[in-house]
Motif scaffolding. Structure first.
Motif, PDB file in Angstrom:
ATOM      1  N   ALA A  11       4.416  -3.605 -11.194  1.00  0.00           N
ATOM      2  CA  ALA A  11       5.462  -4.612 -10.969  1.00  0.00           C
ATOM      3  C   ALA A  11       5.213  -5.518  -9.763  1.00  0.00           C
ATOM      4  O   ALA A  11       6.014  -6.410  -9.500  1.00  0.00           O
ATOM      5  CB  ALA A  11       6.809  -3.909 -10.820  1.00  0.00           C
ATOM      6  N   GLY A  12       4.100  -5.304  -9.045  1.00  0.00           N
ATOM      7  CA  GLY A  12       3.859  -6.100  -7.827  1.00  0.00           C
ATOM      8  C   GLY A  12       3.541  -7.558  -8.149  1.00  0.00           C
ATOM      9  O   GLY A  12       3.255  -7.912  -9.298  1.00  0.00           O
ATOM     10  N   GLY A  14       1.021  -9.385  -6.876  1.00  0.00           N
ATOM     11  CA  GLY A  14      -0.412  -9.718  -6.937  1.00  0.00           C
ATOM     12  C   GLY A  14      -0.780 -10.958  -6.146  1.00  0.00           C
ATOM     13  O   GLY A  14      -1.579 -11.782  -6.591  1.00  0.00           O
ATOM     14  N   THR A  15      -0.198 -11.094  -4.948  1.00  0.00           N
ATOM     15  CA  THR A  15      -0.409 -12.335  -4.186  1.00  0.00           C
ATOM     16  C   THR A  15      -1.871 -12.537  -3.759  1.00  0.00           C
ATOM     17  O   THR A  15      -2.322 -13.671  -3.627  1.00  0.00           O
ATOM     18  CB  THR A  15       0.481 -12.365  -2.924  1.00  0.00           C
ATOM     19  N   ARG A  16      -2.606 -11.411  -3.577  1.00  0.00           N
ATOM     20  CA  ARG A  16      -4.010 -11.559  -3.159  1.00  0.00           C
ATOM     21  C   ARG A  16      -4.836 -12.220  -4.254  1.00  0.00           C
ATOM     22  O   ARG A  16      -5.907 -12.733  -3.993  1.00  0.00           O
ATOM     23  CB  ARG A  16      -4.623 -10.188  -2.832  1.00  0.00           C
ATOM     24  N   GLN A 103      11.438  -2.379 -12.450  1.00  0.00           N
ATOM     25  CA  GLN A 103      11.687  -2.343 -11.002  1.00  0.00           C
ATOM     26  C   GLN A 103      12.313  -3.707 -10.693  1.00  0.00           C
ATOM     27  O   GLN A 103      11.635  -4.735 -10.751  1.00  0.00           O
ATOM     28  CB  GLN A 103      10.377  -2.165 -10.218  1.00  0.00           C
ATOM     29  N   GLY A 108       8.124  -2.220  -2.978  1.00  0.00           N
ATOM     30  CA  GLY A 108       6.967  -1.427  -2.559  1.00  0.00           C
ATOM     31  C   GLY A 108       6.586  -0.344  -3.555  1.00  0.00           C
ATOM     32  O   GLY A 108       7.350  -0.027  -4.477  1.00  0.00           O
TER      33      GLY A 108
HETATM   34  P1  UTP Z   1      -0.537  -3.724  -4.360  1.00  0.00           P
HETATM   35  O1  UTP Z   1       0.008  -3.842  -3.009  1.00  0.00           O
HETATM   36  O2  UTP Z   1      -2.011  -3.659  -4.563  1.00  0.00           O
HETATM   37  O3  UTP Z   1      -0.054  -4.867  -5.334  1.00  0.00           O
HETATM   38  O4  UTP Z   1       0.173  -2.535  -5.103  1.00  0.00           O
HETATM   39  P2  UTP Z   1       0.717  -6.195  -5.170  1.00  0.00           P
HETATM   40  O5  UTP Z   1       1.861  -6.080  -4.242  1.00  0.00           O
HETATM   41  O6  UTP Z   1       0.989  -6.610  -6.577  1.00  0.00           O
HETATM   42  O7  UTP Z   1      -0.470  -7.092  -4.661  1.00  0.00           O
HETATM   43  P3  UTP Z   1      -0.743  -8.044  -3.437  1.00  0.00           P
HETATM   44  O8  UTP Z   1      -1.008  -7.147  -2.266  1.00  0.00           O
HETATM   45  O9  UTP Z   1       0.471  -8.927  -3.290  1.00  0.00           O
HETATM   46  O10 UTP Z   1      -1.951  -8.803  -3.883  1.00  0.00           O
HETATM   47  C1  UTP Z   1      -0.491  -1.563  -5.899  1.00  0.00           C
HETATM   48  C2  UTP Z   1       0.153  -1.439  -7.270  1.00  0.00           C
HETATM   49  O11 UTP Z   1       1.532  -1.164  -7.161  1.00  0.00           O
HETATM   50  C3  UTP Z   1       2.291  -2.076  -7.930  1.00  0.00           C
HETATM   51  C4  UTP Z   1       1.387  -3.290  -8.140  1.00  0.00           C
HETATM   52  O12 UTP Z   1       1.687  -3.934  -9.386  1.00  0.00           O
HETATM   53  C5  UTP Z   1      -0.006  -2.700  -8.127  1.00  0.00           C
HETATM   54  O13 UTP Z   1      -0.439  -2.313  -9.427  1.00  0.00           O
HETATM   55  N1  UTP Z   1       3.545  -2.397  -7.201  1.00  0.00           N
HETATM   56  C6  UTP Z   1       3.497  -2.811  -5.904  1.00  0.00           C
HETATM   57  C7  UTP Z   1       4.740  -2.248  -7.861  1.00  0.00           C
HETATM   58  O14 UTP Z   1       4.804  -1.852  -9.045  1.00  0.00           O
HETATM   59  N2  UTP Z   1       5.887  -2.553  -7.185  1.00  0.00           N
HETATM   60  C8  UTP Z   1       5.891  -2.985  -5.893  1.00  0.00           C
HETATM   61  O15 UTP Z   1       6.992  -3.232  -5.342  1.00  0.00           O
HETATM   62  C9  UTP Z   1       4.653  -3.108  -5.241  1.00  0.00           C
END
Ligand code: UTP
Length: 288
Positions: A11-12, A14-16, A103, A108
């Protein structure tokens, strides 16, 4: 220990990986012929986990769709006699049972795991981060399931990272009690090199017991204002209820461009038909 469910948080934001991930989930970016998350799911299946709890959000329904039938496409492939492709497309649709949980706010990784509480209830479960790729026969989550069963305890997967990378990871402090197996005493999130207790970094593979949910519910936001899974695991470590297992095989973080591109090359190089032309082309690009 009977483990049937795997929680895969996807659910993140993926900003990187922006701008690639503006409208496509990072977990759906292709690595050679398949999206990232399919490799994660196939690793789970290899370890006998067929019930996938996807922690998702409203922009990520495409991930659930990937593991479902696409009848229009299947009809087209059937009519045009593309039987091998049809078989492959159907295999993906039928490989696992998907249970999707929203989510609603991206608070996080720890919070994402907490979203699985109602589904996992009182069962032990695996967690596999949806953008972390592990390869190698019998490697990855299978190793952790074996260790958790033998010791009846929660387990985190670790790899040894070079000194200049310790500040990017949660680092384990512990004692090795068997080759590659550690009793964890403490965890330090993203330490400076001189403060790191080891070079053993936590990567996206865990086997957890339901008690983790109590720790997560009490957990205050940590680094980046997020509810960190590592912080909740510290509670287990301090009461000697956590093991770490060194993961064998290759590992790629698909959220990091160098790692993502290397993973593509790693897989393409294993393809007999492509290997020769790919190496030839790479040599033209990078003469040495
Ligand atoms: P990351 O920190 O690598 O993912 O989380 P992010 O937040 O998507 O990426 P950046 O840092 O902004 O590029 C690891 C995993 O946890 C999930 C993400 O989808 C990823 O697969 N995640 C992260 C969640 O499901 N929920 C969140 O609130 C945060």
């Amino acid at each position: 220990m009977d483990i049937r469910k795997v929680v895969i948080p996807v659910a993140g934001w993926g900003t990187r990986s922006l701008p690639a991930t503006k409208n496509i989930p990072k977990e759906m970016l292709p690595v050679f012929r398949k999206p990232v998350v399919q490799y994660v799911v196939e690793e789970a299946i290899g370890a006998g986990l067929n019930d996938v709890v996807l922690i998702t959000n409203q922009n990520k329904t495409i991930i659930e769709d990937h593991f479902d039938h696409n009848l229009l496409l299947e009809n087209l492939l059937e009519r045009s006699g593309k039987t091998e492709l049809l078989k492959e497309v159907r295999r993906v649709a039928e490989m696992v049972n998907i249970i999707a949980v929203r989510q609603k706010q991206q608070l996080g990784l720890g919070h994402a795991v907490l979203c699985a509480k109602e589904v996992c209830k009182d069962e032990p479960f695996a967690v596999m981060v949806g953008d972390d790729l592990m390869f190698g026969l019998g490697c990855g989550i299978e190793q952790l399931i074996e260790a958790a069963g033998a010791e009846n305890m929660a387990v985190v997967g670790v790899i040894e990272v070079p000194e200049d990378k310790v500040s990017k990871y949660g680092i384990v402090q512990g004692e090795e009690f068997a080759p590659g197996m550690y009793r964890v005493r403490d965890l330090v999130e993203k330490p400076a090199v001189d403060k790191a207790p080891s070079r053993l970094a936590i990567v996206g593979r865990y086997v957890l017991l339901p008690e983790i949910f109590d720790h997560l519910e009490r957990q205050e936001p940590g680094v980046g204002g997020e509810i960190q899974l590592t912080d909740a695991l510290k509670g287990l470590a301090s009461s000697n209820k956590l093991l770490a297992v060194k993961l064998r095989g290759q590992r790629f973080d698909a959220g990091d461009w160098v790692e993502y591109l290397t993973a593509n090359i790693y897989f393409a190089l294993q393809d007999e038909e492509l290997r020769y032309d790919l190496v030839k082309r790479l040599r033209e690009l990078v003469p040495c």
